[in-house]
Enzyme design. Structure first.
Site, PDB file in Angstrom:
ATOM      1  N   LYS A  67       0.854  -1.174   0.000  1.00  0.00           N
ATOM      2  CA  LYS A  67       0.000   0.000   0.000  1.00  0.00           C
ATOM      3  C   LYS A  67       0.890   1.224   0.000  1.00  0.00           C
ATOM      4  CE  LYS A  67      -2.196   1.708   3.684  1.00  0.00           C
ATOM      5  NZ  LYS A  67      -3.218   1.925   4.733  1.00  0.00           N
ATOM      6  N   ARG A 111     -10.100  -1.680   7.488  1.00  0.00           N
ATOM      7  CA  ARG A 111      -9.152  -2.639   8.063  1.00  0.00           C
ATOM      8  C   ARG A 111      -8.654  -2.172   9.427  1.00  0.00           C
ATOM      9  NH1 ARG A 111      -4.231   0.116   9.115  1.00  0.00           N
ATOM     10  NH2 ARG A 111      -2.761   0.024   7.374  1.00  0.00           N
TER      11      ARG A 111
END
Length: 322
Positions: A67, A111
């Site tokens: 990411k 998340r």
């Protein structure tokens, strides 16, 4: 390569799916079937932004990638954009070829909330009734909505640096059918059975003396060297759990307790060990348990992989020859 734009993700993944993905990857980490790469996290000297990369490989789940993104603190006021901006890239672990690009903004919130709710499921007292919220930013509502799925809370209490923002928490609690009360930090620490702290603070707000025995605390905002949400002495009194020990002691809440010599690395347990049953977690209703949620790359990869799977099933993934 599949591209899943940010605009379609909210219709694809549920908080329950994010929870399952994160719980599974934490278990894989504890079983040594998955590992994170070293984090790159830098102040870029522009717009006061923090930018970096988190990645890893989950051999059990087949996820490889990273990411890229970070925190732009002036986005909301200047541009009407959320302050956290990120994109997830997935790669085929068999060939190394890029397989997907996924919008990471909603996934980051989901998340992160999933991680704290995993800690609540496995560490909070079963009879927890009062949820305490420290912080009322963009991610706070995701945290509250995820938390209530794992304990039968009767009330939410909250505190924020900017009290005018607490209406966000009050509105979310009302949506969930729960009363909300603004309180000071000593009251929050005394009365809350579960505390979620989700701030970008570099100075502790919740102090050791505030917290009652039996409390579970999820520290979800400390993910950079120097950040701190709770007094270091609290970690000495608590049973400390984390997503990944290496991040906890370097960029997480434990960095300060370690630096002050209050705890050692061996005092910190990865929550995956509790999920797998190799660690008992909470052993008494009097235990203070603290989850140091630093945010690991594998969380992002697991949730992104689930989004790609759902997007392909529903025919909303863009496919390009890359």
């Amino acid at each position: 390569m599949h591209i899943v734009p940010e605009s379609v993700i909210s219709d694809l993944i549920t908080p329950e799916a994010a929870f399952d993905a994160v719980e599974q990857v934490f278990a894989a980490m504890a079983a040594k079937d998955a590992y994170n790469f070293p984090v790159v996290r830098e102040a870029i000297g522009h717009e006061d932004a923090l930018y970096g990369f988190k990645g890893g490989f989950d051999s059990a789940g087949g996820s490889l990638g990273l990411k890229a993104g970070g925190y732009w603190p002036h986005n909301l006021e200047k541009r009407g954009l959320i302050n956290h901006q990120s994109t997830v890239f997935l790669f085929d672990p068999d060939t190394g070829k890029v397989s997907a690009m996924v919008g990471g903004n909603l996934l980051t919130a989901l998340r992160t909330a999933a991680a704290s709710s995993v800690s609540i499921k496995h560490l909070a007292r079963k009879d927890s009734e009062v949820l305490g919220m420290i912080g009322a930013g963009h991610q706070s509502v995701f945290q509250m909505k995820a938390a209530v799925k794992h304990r039968d809370f009767k009330k939410v209490i909250g505190w924020n640096y900017h009290p005018e923002m607490l209406s966000r928490l009050a509105d979310c609690a009302a949506e969930l059918g729960l009363p909300f009360e603004e309180v000071d930090l000593p009251t929050l620490g005394r009365d809350a059975d579960v505390i979620i702290s989700i701030t970008s603070s570099f100075d502790p707000t919740l102090m050791d003396a505030h917290v009652s025995p039996g409390t579970h605390i999820a520290c979800m905002g400390t993910d950079t060297k120097g950040k701190q949400e709770v007094e270091a002495a609290l970690l000495k009194r608590a049973r400390v759990f984390t997503d990944e020990v290496a991040q906890s002691i370097s960029i997480g809440e434990a960095q300060h307790a370690i630096a002050e010599g209050l705890i050692e690395e061996s005092d910190i347990t990865e929550i995956g060990a509790v999920i797998n049953g190799s660690h008992p977690g909470r052993t008494s209703d009097e235990d203070i348990t603290l989850f140091d949620g630093t945010g690991v790359g594998l969380q992002d990869l697991a949730t992104a992989a689930k989004v790609v799977e759902l997007a392909v099933e529903k025919g909303v993934a863009l496919e390009v020859d890359f």
